[in-house]
Design an enzyme around this catalytic site. Sequence first.
Site, PDB file in Angstrom:
ATOM      1  CE1 TYR A 144      -3.732   2.529   0.459  1.00 29.96           C
ATOM      2  CE2 TYR A 144      -2.439   3.334   2.272  1.00 29.96           C
ATOM      3  CZ  TYR A 144      -3.733   3.193   1.371  1.00 29.96           C
ATOM      4  OH  TYR A 144      -4.629   4.453   1.445  1.00 29.96           O
ATOM      5  CG  ASP A 239       5.541   3.655   1.183  1.00 23.12           C
ATOM      6  OD1 ASP A 239       5.886   4.329   2.178  1.00 23.12           O
ATOM      7  OD2 ASP A 239       4.707   3.136   0.788  1.00 23.12           O
ATOM      8  CE  LYS A 267       0.603   4.558   8.348  1.00 23.87           C
ATOM      9  NZ  LYS A 267       0.717   3.828   7.055  1.00 23.87           N
TER      10      LYS A 267
END
Length: 428
Positions: A144, A239, A267
């Site tokens: 994702y 990522d 995050k």
Amino acid sequence: MLYQRSSQLFAAAEKVIPGGVNSPVRAFKGVGGTPIFVSRAKGAYLYDEDGNRFIDYINSWGPMLLGHAHEPVIQAIKTRASLGTSFGMPTELETQIATLALSMVPNIDKIRFVNSGTEACMSAIRLARGFTKRDKIIKFAGCYHGHSDSFLIQAGSGASTFGTPNSPGVTQGTAKDTLLAHYNNLESVASLFAANPNSIAAIIIEPVAGNMGCVPPLPGFLEGLRALCSQHGALLIFDEVMTGFRLAKGGVQERMNIVADIVCFGKVIGGGLPVGAFAARDEIMNYLAPVGPVYQAGTLSGNPLAMAAGLAMLSEIHSDAELFSRIDAKTAYLHEGMQKVLLESSLPFTINRLGSMISVHFDESPVIDFETAKKGDNERFKRFFHGMLQEGIYIAPSAYETWFITDALTYDDLDYTIQAVANVVPKI
Ligand SMILES: *Cc1c(COP(=O)(O)O)cnc(C)c1O
């Protein structure tokens, strides 16, 4: 446990917000039941609107590495808020957090801040395309990278050739530039390079996958991707929205000693406020506007509140030499405890773990990619989730998510959790 007030709040939310939530996985569609409405959180614990307390293993899906409402982060936000919350002009804070982030992460010279992980990944591929003057990217099934069009492509029967969109609204035109490969399968990547000579701008990957459960790379996999990229003139984009500042100060690049060309963050880097970032060596970052031709911008990018929270968070991580070994040890302890309980039951299971990421799969075969992750028994997972909830343990409401271990968890919390697993397992 009763969720009366949460149920009422959810009903009210459903009338004014699609599905009652502002991000789909929160709606409990994967596990059934009513989402829990949070009133507050502190350290390892969440408190809901009905007054229930939960030990939290989601931690806002990753950011709260040090636990909720961590004092230095809260203080930084408070202090900063009284000075004004947004200017659309540069502040010294941005240089401070950039300097600190660059000192912690290897192989990057410059960093650009954005507002989410989605934005970071979306901008990273635009930059890679501009830099290489090529259009196609390779992504892996089950990884994702946020919800921008290029990434909402799922593995299907056409997985090894062209992607098909898995959301209406993503055009075939966009989808055709996203090539799908299989995680931990170098052959699938090599054949895409062979079939698309001189047209692949980049590979984007979660270098330790966390959005199909925790799926670490097999030995040699990331090294192989690095070699393929170098050989074919493509960029390797890590990522690290989930893994950055979580698996090590320098993320997976440091932990596994691999050099990426562009790195995406999110995050943890925002300390619980909306922050994303992408970074690379000078040669690549100088392709960005206003220095270079690749456009990217944001009214609230580098927002002072968000930068203050992020800077406080990174400073805490930077100054604590024992942090990662401490969190890793807690995760290993939880792993061993749960493994013992599950081995004593007759349930088929696999536990994957790397650093402070861990996931439990109800299938005995190794989980190494999206296909094997999907083999897990979803019905059993649902019963497990609701059983754990009743025990006061909050894990992600989906079988395809990692649990995030924080430094705020005590060994008592971990023992309590292991006992909860022992209580729940006979019932599922
Ligand atoms: C969460 C996540 C994203 C998206 O970040 P948002 O802030 O939710 O947009 C991208 N990549 C990975 C690996 C993630 O875990």
